[in-house]
Scaffold this motif. Structure first.
Motif, PDB file in Angstrom:
ATOM      1  N   ALA A  67      12.346 -25.106  42.189  1.00 30.12           N
ATOM      2  CA  ALA A  67      12.624 -25.325  40.819  1.00 30.12           C
ATOM      3  C   ALA A  67      11.704 -24.928  39.615  1.00 30.12           C
ATOM      4  O   ALA A  67      11.861 -24.485  38.804  1.00 30.12           O
ATOM      5  N   ALA A  68      10.494 -25.212  40.187  1.00 29.03           N
ATOM      6  CA  ALA A  68       9.377 -24.979  39.214  1.00 29.03           C
ATOM      7  C   ALA A  68       9.212 -23.418  39.191  1.00 29.03           C
ATOM      8  O   ALA A  68       8.986 -23.003  37.851  1.00 29.03           O
ATOM      9  N   THR A  69       9.474 -22.643  40.235  1.00 30.42           N
ATOM     10  CA  THR A  69       9.397 -21.155  39.902  1.00 30.42           C
ATOM     11  C   THR A  69      10.494 -20.587  39.335  1.00 30.42           C
ATOM     12  O   THR A  69      10.427 -19.849  38.405  1.00 30.42           O
ATOM     13  N   LEU A  70      11.832 -21.368  39.342  1.00 31.32           N
ATOM     14  CA  LEU A  70      12.908 -20.877  38.575  1.00 31.32           C
ATOM     15  C   LEU A  70      12.801 -21.082  37.338  1.00 31.32           C
ATOM     16  O   LEU A  70      12.988 -20.102  36.269  1.00 31.32           O
ATOM     17  N   HIS A  71      12.393 -22.192  36.656  1.00 32.38           N
ATOM     18  CA  HIS A  71      12.189 -22.643  35.445  1.00 32.38           C
ATOM     19  C   HIS A  71      11.104 -21.679  34.662  1.00 32.38           C
ATOM     20  O   HIS A  71      11.091 -21.285  33.504  1.00 32.38           O
ATOM     21  N   ALA A  72       9.808 -21.685  35.720  1.00 37.08           N
ATOM     22  CA  ALA A  72       8.695 -20.807  34.893  1.00 37.08           C
ATOM     23  C   ALA A  72       9.115 -19.261  34.665  1.00 37.08           C
ATOM     24  O   ALA A  72       8.644 -18.798  33.577  1.00 37.08           O
ATOM     25  N   GLU A  73       9.957 -18.707  35.621  1.00 30.30           N
ATOM     26  CA  GLU A  73      10.641 -17.546  35.395  1.00 30.30           C
ATOM     27  C   GLU A  73      11.333 -17.190  34.059  1.00 30.30           C
ATOM     28  O   GLU A  73      11.396 -16.466  33.389  1.00 30.30           O
ATOM     29  N   GLN A  74      12.280 -18.395  33.937  1.00 33.15           N
ATOM     30  CA  GLN A  74      13.217 -18.448  32.955  1.00 33.15           C
ATOM     31  C   GLN A  74      12.573 -18.551  31.604  1.00 33.15           C
ATOM     32  O   GLN A  74      12.923 -17.958  30.481  1.00 33.15           O
ATOM     33  N   GLU A  75      11.498 -19.109  31.504  1.00 38.97           N
ATOM     34  CA  GLU A  75      10.573 -19.539  30.400  1.00 38.97           C
ATOM     35  C   GLU A  75       9.761 -18.516  30.249  1.00 38.97           C
ATOM     36  O   GLU A  75       9.211 -18.449  29.074  1.00 38.97           O
ATOM     37  N   GLY A  76       9.588 -17.671  31.010  1.00 36.47           N
ATOM     38  CA  GLY A  76       8.781 -16.281  30.920  1.00 36.47           C
ATOM     39  C   GLY A  76       7.125 -16.930  30.841  1.00 36.47           C
ATOM     40  O   GLY A  76       6.168 -16.165  30.414  1.00 36.47           O
ATOM     41  N   ARG A  77       6.727 -17.963  31.742  1.00 36.30           N
ATOM     42  CA  ARG A  77       5.304 -18.483  31.726  1.00 36.30           C
ATOM     43  C   ARG A  77       4.837 -17.775  33.234  1.00 36.30           C
ATOM     44  O   ARG A  77       4.797 -18.285  34.345  1.00 36.30           O
ATOM     45  N   VAL A  78       4.235 -16.715  32.887  1.00 33.02           N
ATOM     46  CA  VAL A  78       3.665 -15.944  33.960  1.00 33.02           C
ATOM     47  C   VAL A  78       2.362 -16.515  34.704  1.00 33.02           C
ATOM     48  O   VAL A  78       2.530 -16.371  35.771  1.00 33.02           O
ATOM     49  N   GLU A  79       1.618 -17.222  33.816  1.00 34.61           N
ATOM     50  CA  GLU A  79       0.431 -17.804  34.228  1.00 34.61           C
ATOM     51  C   GLU A  79       1.054 -18.942  35.204  1.00 34.61           C
ATOM     52  O   GLU A  79       0.322 -19.137  36.216  1.00 34.61           O
ATOM     53  N   THR A  80       1.931 -19.661  34.843  1.00 25.16           N
ATOM     54  CA  THR A  80       2.379 -20.531  35.435  1.00 25.16           C
ATOM     55  C   THR A  80       2.848 -20.376  36.959  1.00 25.16           C
ATOM     56  O   THR A  80       2.612 -20.859  37.923  1.00 25.16           O
ATOM     57  N   LEU A  81       3.649 -19.061  37.037  1.00 24.96           N
ATOM     58  CA  LEU A  81       3.968 -18.625  38.221  1.00 24.96           C
ATOM     59  C   LEU A  81       2.937 -18.380  39.153  1.00 24.96           C
ATOM     60  O   LEU A  81       2.934 -18.574  40.425  1.00 24.96           O
ATOM     61  N   LEU A  82       1.600 -17.608  38.434  1.00 22.24           N
ATOM     62  CA  LEU A  82       0.687 -17.485  39.315  1.00 22.24           C
ATOM     63  C   LEU A  82       0.011 -18.882  39.983  1.00 22.24           C
ATOM     64  O   LEU A  82      -0.266 -18.949  41.225  1.00 22.24           O
ATOM     65  N   ALA A  83      -0.011 -19.800  39.064  1.00 18.86           N
ATOM     66  CA  ALA A  83      -0.507 -21.083  39.487  1.00 18.86           C
ATOM     67  C   ALA A  83       0.292 -21.680  40.630  1.00 18.86           C
ATOM     68  O   ALA A  83      -0.090 -22.390  41.714  1.00 18.86           O
ATOM     69  N   ILE A  84       1.620 -21.498  40.579  1.00 19.28           N
ATOM     70  CA  ILE A  84       2.640 -22.164  41.709  1.00 19.28           C
ATOM     71  C   ILE A  84       2.514 -21.184  42.763  1.00 19.28           C
ATOM     72  O   ILE A  84       2.352 -21.842  43.806  1.00 19.28           O
ATOM     73  N   GLY A  85       2.280 -20.114  42.915  1.00 15.14           N
ATOM     74  CA  GLY A  85       2.152 -19.242  43.805  1.00 15.14           C
ATOM     75  C   GLY A  85       0.691 -19.753  44.666  1.00 15.14           C
ATOM     76  O   GLY A  85       0.837 -19.805  45.705  1.00 15.14           O
ATOM     77  N   LYS A  86      -0.179 -19.923  43.905  1.00 12.05           N
ATOM     78  CA  LYS A  86      -1.381 -20.415  44.682  1.00 12.05           C
ATOM     79  C   LYS A  86      -1.361 -21.909  45.174  1.00 12.05           C
ATOM     80  O   LYS A  86      -1.847 -22.063  46.095  1.00 12.05           O
TER      81      LYS A  86
ATOM     82  N   ALA B 155       5.165 -16.305  48.007  1.00  8.37           N
ATOM     83  CA  ALA B 155       5.413 -15.026  47.756  1.00  8.37           C
ATOM     84  C   ALA B 155       6.426 -14.870  46.551  1.00  8.37           C
ATOM     85  O   ALA B 155       6.563 -13.639  45.889  1.00  8.37           O
ATOM     86  N   GLU B 156       7.595 -15.746  46.666  1.00  3.44           N
ATOM     87  CA  GLU B 156       8.462 -15.697  45.512  1.00  3.44           C
ATOM     88  C   GLU B 156       7.906 -15.747  44.214  1.00  3.44           C
ATOM     89  O   GLU B 156       8.465 -15.149  43.237  1.00  3.44           O
ATOM     90  N   ALA B 157       7.217 -16.712  44.147  1.00  4.54           N
ATOM     91  CA  ALA B 157       6.285 -16.900  42.622  1.00  4.54           C
ATOM     92  C   ALA B 157       5.645 -15.702  42.420  1.00  4.54           C
ATOM     93  O   ALA B 157       5.749 -15.214  41.257  1.00  4.54           O
ATOM     94  N   TYR B 158       5.031 -14.968  43.194  1.00  2.62           N
ATOM     95  CA  TYR B 158       4.076 -13.928  42.769  1.00  2.62           C
ATOM     96  C   TYR B 158       5.213 -12.679  42.425  1.00  2.62           C
ATOM     97  O   TYR B 158       4.886 -11.825  41.768  1.00  2.62           O
ATOM     98  N   ARG B 159       6.088 -12.660  43.286  1.00  3.79           N
ATOM     99  CA  ARG B 159       7.007 -11.494  43.001  1.00  3.79           C
ATOM    100  C   ARG B 159       7.549 -11.707  41.501  1.00  3.79           C
ATOM    101  O   ARG B 159       7.823 -10.671  40.786  1.00  3.79           O
ATOM    102  N   ALA B 160       8.098 -12.866  41.112  1.00  3.36           N
ATOM    103  CA  ALA B 160       8.378 -13.245  39.707  1.00  3.36           C
ATOM    104  C   ALA B 160       7.331 -12.933  38.806  1.00  3.36           C
ATOM    105  O   ALA B 160       7.651 -12.211  37.639  1.00  3.36           O
TER     106      ALA B 160
END
Length: 288
Positions: free
Chosen positions: A93-112, A124-129
């Protein structure tokens, strides 16, 4: 107040951040920058009850993005030892919403965060996003290379290496790793051997590069005499996976004692790709 709190947060002085903001909570929960520092401090100090209480307040949620709220709920699920499936659902859910919101730094944090908790496929999904943004493409790709290596996902690691060699064509390490994965997985082997020979011309004494040529010859012509290709390869300079490949080639060359010697020191929990594990079994098996 905000400059002081921001500086303390950057210095990771979370106890001091909490000391300042807990006395001014009514202010903190109505001003987004202070609120995020407050929640970060509570998270870092594992103040679960306070974190749960604040995240349940509508006024707090109204100031936060959906992905930020999801991220905090993900961490709460971890701290409260929720089942792994709950963690996975929160992270998705966090990855999906971060991608929808364009929050790329959040995506990196989620991946880590996923990496740190062995949720490698979701990391890996978060990093690809995050790679969909030019701003974070390089950092996300390097993280994707790391997590697909740790997880032992051959196809995902190969795909990431193709991307890496496309944007960093001068990086010889990525070039060598791509050739290795192509030969290991049986993809584009003729061009991989051609590239291996080019790399060997640049670094003729390098053990890993010499192994690539031996590996290519073995994969393309397993019946040929292989002993000459094994000369000058120092097994001590190879990774666990590379040593296994070297051992498999030695066995194919009729040198089973050498094959077993090269695999003897590889620990049972070594990080390997599935193809390397198959070769490990082959290298340790007796000749017919």
């Amino acid at each position: 107040l905000l400059p002081l709190v921001t500086w303390l947060a950057e210095e990771r002085a979370f106890s001091q951040v909490l000391s300042l903001l807990s006395r001014r909570e009514e202010v903190a929960v109505t001003f987004q920058p202070l609120l995020e520092h407050y929640l970060t401090a509570l998270t870092a100090l594992n103040r679960m009850e306070d974190l749960q209480r604040l995240l349940a307040e509508p006024r707090v949620n109204s100031l936060l993005s959906r992905s930020t709220t999801d991220f905090y709920h993900l961490h709460l699920a971890f701290l409260t030892r929720q089942p792994k499936e709950e963690l996975r659902n929160r992270m998705k859910a966090a990855t999906l919403h971060a991608e929808q919101e364009g929050r790329v730094e959040t995506l990196l944090a989620i991946g880590k965060y996923g990496e740190q908790r062995a949720l490698h496929d979701l990391a890996a999904e978060a990093y690809r996003a995050a790679m969909r943004s030019r701003r974070t493409y390089a950092a996300a790709l390097e993280s994707l290379l790391r997590v697909t290596l740790i997880s032992g996902s051959s196809s995902d690691h190969l795909a990431a290496l193709r991307d890496a060699t496309r944007i960093w064509p001068e990086n010889q390490d990525y070039q060598e790793r791509l050739v290795y994965m192509q030969l290991l997985t049986g993809k584009e082997m003729e061009s991989a051997l051609w590239q291996a020979e080019k790399l060997l011309a640049i670094r003729p004494q390098d053990a890993a590069t010499r192994l690539l040529v031996a590996m290519g010859c073995w994969r393309l012509s397993p019946a040929q005499a292989l002993s000459s290709h094994l000369q000058g390869i120092d097994a001590d300079r190879l990774s666990h996976g590379q040593r296994i490949v070297l051992a498999a080639i030695a066995r194919a060359a009729g040198r089973p004692v050498e094959a077993r010697r090269n695999t003897a020191s590889i620990p049972a929990d070594a990080t390997l790709f599935p193809e390397e594990r198959q070769l490990f079994t082959l290298a340790r098996s007796p000749l017919p």
